[in-house]
Design a protein around this motif. Structure first.
Motif, PDB file in Angstrom:
ATOM      1  N   ALA A  44     -59.481 -79.496 -27.607  1.00 32.11           N
ATOM      2  CA  ALA A  44     -58.669 -79.520 -28.663  1.00 32.11           C
ATOM      3  C   ALA A  44     -57.660 -80.877 -28.350  1.00 32.11           C
ATOM      4  CB  ALA A  44     -57.529 -78.421 -28.462  1.00 32.11           C
ATOM      5  N   ASP A  48     -55.471 -83.207 -30.564  1.00 27.92           N
ATOM      6  CA  ASP A  48     -54.072 -82.980 -30.735  1.00 27.92           C
ATOM      7  C   ASP A  48     -53.010 -84.164 -30.940  1.00 27.92           C
ATOM      8  OD1 ASP A  48     -54.196 -80.162 -30.567  1.00 27.92           O
ATOM      9  OD2 ASP A  48     -54.052 -80.254 -28.719  1.00 27.92           O
ATOM     10  N   LYS A  51     -52.524 -84.734 -34.472  1.00 25.16           N
ATOM     11  CA  LYS A  51     -51.570 -83.623 -34.971  1.00 25.16           C
ATOM     12  C   LYS A  51     -49.977 -83.934 -34.765  1.00 25.16           C
ATOM     13  CE  LYS A  51     -55.353 -80.108 -34.616  1.00 25.16           C
ATOM     14  NZ  LYS A  51     -55.640 -78.906 -33.789  1.00 25.16           N
ATOM     15  N   CYS A 274     -50.666 -87.325 -25.049  1.00 27.68           N
ATOM     16  CA  CYS A 274     -51.834 -86.572 -25.430  1.00 27.68           C
ATOM     17  C   CYS A 274     -52.996 -87.584 -25.499  1.00 27.68           C
ATOM     18  CB  CYS A 274     -51.411 -85.615 -26.439  1.00 27.68           C
ATOM     19  SG  CYS A 274     -52.623 -84.651 -26.692  1.00 27.68           S
TER      20      CYS A 274
END
Length: 311
Positions: A44, A48, A51, A274
């Motif tokens: 993920a 991420d 997002k 991230c």
């Protein structure tokens, strides 16, 4: 009578075998699903950041086309005065000077640790090549107890985050030209309240969006993405959020920033942390995913063998 008992035993054996199959099948399905969930969790992080970037853009647009920022800042402004005077002590030292100095010291410390660990690894490699290193007794240095117990890659990642996050925010501040609340006419200033695009076109000397001071605290989000500190990621995330918003709220109390300035700074810091984590630790994520798949395969084989033996 004997025939009846024999038939009853056969029926009971069949029912037992069927139940065993159902139980084993359920375990196998549950394990497969858990493997998929864990694998998805590991992969993920690769997406991420995208997002988070979308959430950042959405937050910016929401606050740009509403009066939320103004309404929140009005809570800190009463009778022509802000709740806190800019530069007032000891608040300036506690919430501005001290966090800034501590973060600079942290960066210097990380650089020193990185240099020492890199030199140690080079010396160990040289000694190994010369057959002088005893592998059963790893070499220790007097400085080891003062060094952060993190691999070189993770320390390098932290340094990158501490440098890139504030630099990105500072660059955006120079492009957006958004005014601070205390510079606006609605808060007894001289400049009109404009949206983001109008500020960019006007190219005023204002530099208030996103919040740079809070971004220094939010840059510590990098700690939450370290594989070594994975089990503490939630505690780290909460602590860094509190630190960043404390630094951001201090600036909001005397009109240096709107609420959205700190919010966007937080989301951008998370996005950068991230994205870099997905780049730095991509191989470790792949290795963990392969280990989970292998474990799932071995367990599936063992369950199948147990089922076969029961039949």
């Amino acid at each position: 009578m004997a025939i009846t008992r024999l038939r009853a035993k056969r029926v009971a054996s069949t029912i037992l075998n069927n139940k065993t199959k159902v139980v084993l099948g359920s375990i196998n399905i549950a394990y497969t699903l858990s493997g998929v969930v864990i694998t998805s969790e590991n992969n993920a992080m690769t997406w991420d950041w995208l997002k988070l970037l979308c959430v950042t853009i959405m937050a910016t647009l929401v606050f740009e086309h509403s009066q939320l920022d103004v309404r929140i800042s009005e809570l800190f402004y009463n009778n022509g005065h802000w709740l806190l005077e800019k530069g007032a002590q000891p608040y300036a030292f506690i919430f501005y000077d001290l966090p800034k100095a501590l973060l600079i010291l942290l960066a210097v410390y990380l650089i020193a640790v990185l240099i020492i660990k890199y030199r140690q690894s080079r010396l160990n490699a040289t000694a190994l090549n010369c057959n002088k290193l005893n592998l059963s007794k790893p070499s220790h240095n007097k400085l080891d107890k003062f060094l952060l117990p993190l691999p070189i890659r993770e320390i390098g990642y932290l340094l990158m985050i501490l440098a890139i996050v504030p630099a990105t925010i500072a660059t955006l501040k120079g492009v957006t030209h958004v005014s601070c609340p205390n510079d606006l006419v609605i808060f007894n200033g001289d400049l009109p309240y404009l949206n983001l695009w109008q500020n960019i076109v006007a190219a005023t000397p204002a530099r208030c969006f996103p919040a740079a001071h809070a971004s220094a605290g939010f840059s510590l989000y990098g700690l939450a993405f370290l594989p070594t500190l994975r089990k503490y990621r939630y505690q780290i995330g909460i602590s860094v959020t509190i630190l960043g918003w404390t630094m951001g709220l201090y600036k909001m109390l005397f009109g240096d920033h709107f609420f959205s300035h700190t919010l966007v700074s937080m989301l951008l810091s998370l996005t950068i942390a991230c994205a870099l984590a997905a780049l730095f630790f991509k191989q470790s994520i792949k290795n963990k995913t392969h280990r989970i798949s292998d474990d799932k395969g071995h367990t599936g084989l063992s369950l199948s063998s147990i089922e076969h033996s029961n039949t």
